[in-house]
Design an enzyme around this catalytic site. Structure first.
Site, PDB file in Angstrom:
ATOM      1  N   ASP A 220       0.859  -1.184   0.000  1.00  0.00           N
ATOM      2  CA  ASP A 220       0.000   0.000   0.000  1.00  0.00           C
ATOM      3  C   ASP A 220       0.894   1.232   0.000  1.00  0.00           C
ATOM      4  O   ASP A 220       2.120   1.124  -0.084  1.00  0.00           O
ATOM      5  CB  ASP A 220      -0.964  -0.005   1.189  1.00  0.00           C
ATOM      6  CG  ASP A 220      -2.319   0.585   0.825  1.00  0.00           C
ATOM      7  OD1 ASP A 220      -2.371   1.783   0.471  1.00  0.00           O
ATOM      8  OD2 ASP A 220      -3.322  -0.141   0.887  1.00  0.00           O
ATOM      9  N   HIS A 287      -3.008   3.150  -4.675  1.00  0.00           N
ATOM     10  CA  HIS A 287      -2.326   2.716  -3.449  1.00  0.00           C
ATOM     11  C   HIS A 287      -0.892   2.276  -3.770  1.00  0.00           C
ATOM     12  O   HIS A 287      -0.410   1.269  -3.248  1.00  0.00           O
ATOM     13  CB  HIS A 287      -3.104   1.594  -2.768  1.00  0.00           C
ATOM     14  CG  HIS A 287      -4.397   2.039  -2.143  1.00  0.00           C
ATOM     15  ND1 HIS A 287      -4.444   2.761  -0.977  1.00  0.00           N
ATOM     16  CD2 HIS A 287      -5.675   1.888  -2.546  1.00  0.00           C
ATOM     17  CE1 HIS A 287      -5.707   3.022  -0.677  1.00  0.00           C
ATOM     18  NE2 HIS A 287      -6.479   2.508  -1.618  1.00  0.00           N
ATOM     19  N   GLU A 350     -10.002   2.735  -5.010  1.00  0.00           N
ATOM     20  CA  GLU A 350      -9.591   4.092  -4.624  1.00  0.00           C
ATOM     21  C   GLU A 350      -8.443   4.621  -5.486  1.00  0.00           C
ATOM     22  O   GLU A 350      -7.510   5.252  -4.993  1.00  0.00           O
ATOM     23  CB  GLU A 350      -9.209   4.121  -3.141  1.00  0.00           C
ATOM     24  CG  GLU A 350     -10.385   3.807  -2.230  1.00  0.00           C
ATOM     25  CD  GLU A 350     -10.018   3.845  -0.757  1.00  0.00           C
ATOM     26  OE1 GLU A 350     -10.887   4.213   0.064  1.00  0.00           O
ATOM     27  OE2 GLU A 350      -8.867   3.493  -0.408  1.00  0.00           O
TER      28      GLU A 350
END
Length: 789
Positions: A220, A287, A350
């Site tokens: 991440d 990410h 995301e």
């Protein structure tokens, strides 16, 4: 049973009759009545202290006593059965202190027998039958997985009987198999790193709960945790970050770690021995900040960012040129060599498209590929990864954003933004796993109690996890067949240690396990609560730091009525509405001999109320809770008792430093509006306010939501704490300057002008939104005479 005698305690008895029976003098019938109701409901007829509840259970015949000389017997030459028997013997020795010998049969005499039989009357490889008779315990399964789960059930039947001697097991017939094939837990090791032994601790508990998928989140923005030999900078650089306030207040100068390939192979093998598949996740295309920090050419801007010390949604994406695609294929080669799982998770969530939109090179790539926009580019990117995995006999899993712009036909969709992603994917013919936020997000706090540790709000209770249904009602039978199962996610931004993780996971893992394994018709919340005390004892035997939030007793009073009258009417309850609630008012620790709570009671101020919930056998379900009832205490509110100011319902409980190794103190904050409400403050005779305050890192990336952050103008560079009457636009009663330096924990105190009556007080920080957040530990109103009872 429930802590109070009320009609709701008796689900099988007419409500009107229950109310009449509860009137004096019939209240003494409460215990007997509850017992009748439980028998009518069938709890005693079929229940065993097993979690998850088996599919079919019946009782008949005489019990069997397991003694130190009772052997565990397997068929001669059956290596799979021998592995399960050895596991069972070790587990019993560790948790029950009975050292049973494993022998190969056939043997005469009473024994625990584990045998595989291709004709076993179960439907799948994870099913088993278990019978307890005076001759012993016999577990039969078609395959090793079913035998293993049957052994786990046998172990549960042997625990948590006290002591280390013989144990009597009631006669029972169980025929059992899981409802879902995917029964998962996601562990985020990217935000906070767990040691290999800590990962094994969680794997042990997953096995004991019959969960079979560890979804391991390994990369991440905040860290790259998996060794890739071809690209060593992914761990040399990407595994380490510089925390906010590095080297101060207990923060390490750098934070991180990674798993070597040797360690990963050992963990995967350990999981496999417990019939758990480890599904790795490497996030892409978003990410990606830790990867771009390691190799800037992978990014869009060409610049090297730091490995992020912030939580939230970051802007860094992989670029989409051929060298980056080949880089990720190289990484997947090493990942597939480490993880035999048929599934590889590539994230897909995301991915804020700002960098792609601003990049001429990426825009040219979109045009060259004949795509319309960035969403289609992400779909193309995911398609490249899916095709590469498929060519190597693997299946891609991604978060539900991968549906946007199209997705490979073979992809499995993990639905996290509610359940709509699963509904859409299943209707399109994709397999799905239900993992929705907030219902199955274990970083949501277990309760909103003021003594909780870190996590997000609103809380997701034990009951809310238990009630989750994984098959959306919008799906027909054919579409529902695509539901592989369900999974809870343990995100660790605010869980820096294993103790934090254990507090967040347990006992909600029990609720998850039953929702994943047990048929709908066999699930019963009240029966589950009756079986849970035995499971809590198993946790204690294994030093699992489970949360007792569901059973912790809340001591509630009307603050202002007590301040006015000098007497408090006390109400006791707990979240689960379960247990015998016992209390004291003399400062002593409550026990089974203490008064049983039967309804609200009055005490004169000052007083101390201690209360605890006890299981039917008298063992505590939670640690005793205490509440001080004095004028000073009633005029004070802790961090979690203060409300959000109007405009945003975001709530987060954090510690003073992101990587704190203690469980307290914690502060409830709203990162969008640094403002709290002290509701219904009685201001008669109040001369001042004291606010215990902490300066907290503002380490949050909010992407497009950054525009929602509210700025309150201040009068000094560092800002003030303003106290306003009747709302945040009301009269300013006080302005308390925030210190420019010094300790990050401090007390603010200032005079308040005389006011009468009951009012809400807005506690508003005017500090710059580019600087730290401020958390309130306690806000206390001080009387004119300075005294308190």
């Amino acid at each position: 049973m429930r802590g109070t005698c009320s009609p709701s305690a008796f689900p099988t008895i007419d409500a009107g009759a229950a109310r009449r029976l509860m009137r004096k003098p019939h209240r003494l019938l409460c215990l007997a009545l509850y017992g009748i109701a439980a028998l009518a409901h069938g709890a005693d007829a079929t229940s065993v202290d097993v979690i998850p509840m088996p599919a079919q259970v019946s009782h008949a015949g005489q019990a069997f006593t397991v003694e130190t000389q009772t052997p565990i017997v397997v068929d001669a030459g059956d290596a799979a059965a021998r592995r399960t028997a050895d596991y069972l013997a070790a587990l019993i020795a560790r948790t029950r202190h009975l050292r049973l010998q494993v022998k190969e049969g056939p043997l005469a005499g009473a024994a625990i027998v584990l045998t595989r039989d291709a004709q076993a009357p179960v439907a799948n490889a994870e099913g088993y039958t278990l019978d307890v008779t005076p001759r012993g315990i016999r577990v039969v399964a078609r395959e090793e997985a079913g035998l293993f789960y049957g052994a786990i059930t046998a172990w549960q039947l042997l625990t948590p009987a006290r002591g280390s001697g013989d144990v009597q097991v009631p006669a029972v017939h169980i025929r059992d198999e899981p409802r879902f094939a995917w029964r998962g837990l996601m562990l985020d090791s990217a935000r906070h790193f767990q040691t290999p032994d800590e990962v094994r601790t969680l794997l042990d508990q997953m096995a004991q709960h019959k969960l079979n998928v560890l979804h391991w989140h390994l990369t991440d923005d905040q860290g790259w945790r998996i060794e890739i030999k071809k690209y060593p900078d992914l761990t040399r650089i990407g595994a380490w970050r510089t925390p906010p306030d590095a080297g101060r207040h207990g923060e390490p100068a750098r934070y991180g770690g990674f798993y070597t390939q040797e360690q990963i192979r050992a963990i995967v093998a350990y999981a496999s021995e417990r019939h758990i598949t480890v599904v790795p996740e490497l996030d892409m295309p978003g990410h990606a900040q830790a990867a771009v920090a390691s190799y800037p050419a992978l990014g869009v801007t060409g610049k090297r960012p730091p490995v992020s010390p912030d939580w939230g949604v970051h802007p860094y994406l992989y670029n989409v040129d051929e060298p980056t695609v080949h880089f990720l294929e190289d990484v997947l080669d090493e990942v597939m060599a480490l993880f035999p799982s048929p599934y590889i998770h590539i994230g897909g969530d995301e991915a804020v498209k700002d960098q792609w939109q601003a990049s001429p090179a990426v825009q040219a790539r979109i045009k060259a590929l004949g795509l319309k926009n960035e969403e289609q580019l992400q779909s193309w990117f995911i398609g490249q990864m899916g095709a590469y995995l498929a060519a190597h006999g693997r299946r891609l899993v991604g978060w539900d954003e991968i549906l946007e712009g199209g997705v490979p036909a073979s992809a499995t969709v993990m639905s996290w933004r509610g359940t709509q992603g699963a509904i859409d994917a299943a209707k399109q013919g994709h397999d799905v796993v239900l993992s929705p936020a907030p219902q199955l997000y274990l970083d949501q706090m277990q309760s909103d109690r003021d003594d909780e540790t870190t996590g997000r709000l609103p809380s997701m209770s034990l009951e809310s996890v238990y009630a989750f249904e994984a098959v959306p009602k919008e799906l027909d039978a054919a579409q529902a067949a695509h539901v592989l199962g369900l999974q809870a996610n343990m995100w660790t931004e605010h869980m820096p240690t294993l103790r934090h993780v254990e507090h967040a996971v347990f006992p909600r893992m029990d609720a998850l396990a039953e929702a994943a394994w047990t048929p709908v018709a066999a699930r019963d919340w009240h029966g589950f609560l009756g079986r849970l005390p035995a499971q809590l004892a198993r946790y204690r035997a294994q030093d699992i730091a489970y949360a007792d939030s569901a059973f912790a007793v809340s001591v509630e009073v009307d603050r202002n009525a007590a301040i006015e009258s000098g007497r408090a009417t006390v109400t006791l309850s707990n979240q689960a509405r379960y247990g015998n609630l016992r209390y004291t008012t003399d400062g002593s620790v409550p026990s089974a001999a203490s008064p049983l709570y039967a309804g609200p009671f009055a005490v004169a101020l000052p007083a101390v109320v201690n209360a605890v919930a006890l299981a039917p056998d008298g063992t505590p379900l939670a640690a005793p809770r205490q509440r001080q009832l004095s004028l000073a205490a009633l005029r004070s509110m802790g961090s979690g008792e203060l409300d959000n100011c109007p405009g945003s319902d975001f709530r987060l409980r954090v510690q003073p430093t992101p990587d704190a190794t203690s469980m307290a103190p914690t502060y409830l904050v709203n990162v969008f509006d640094n403002c709290r409400l002290y509701r219904a403050a009685r201001l008669d005779g109040i001369a001042a306010i004291r606010v215990d305050t902490a300066r907290l890192p503002r380490n949050y990336q909010l992407a497009h939501d950054a525009r929602l952050v509210v700025a309150h103008p201040g009068h000094t560079p560092q800002g003030e704490l303003e106290v306003r009457l009747d709302g945040c636009q009301g009269e300013r009663l006080a302005s308390l300057p925030l210190p420019a330096g010094g300790s990050d924990a401090f007390t603010l105190q200032g005079a308040l002008p005389p006011r009468q009556g009951v009012h809400d007080l807005c506690l508003l920080f005017t500090s710059p939104i580019t600087g730290p957040l401020y958390g309130i530990g306690e806000a206390a109103l001080l009387p004119t005479d300075g005294g308190a009872r």
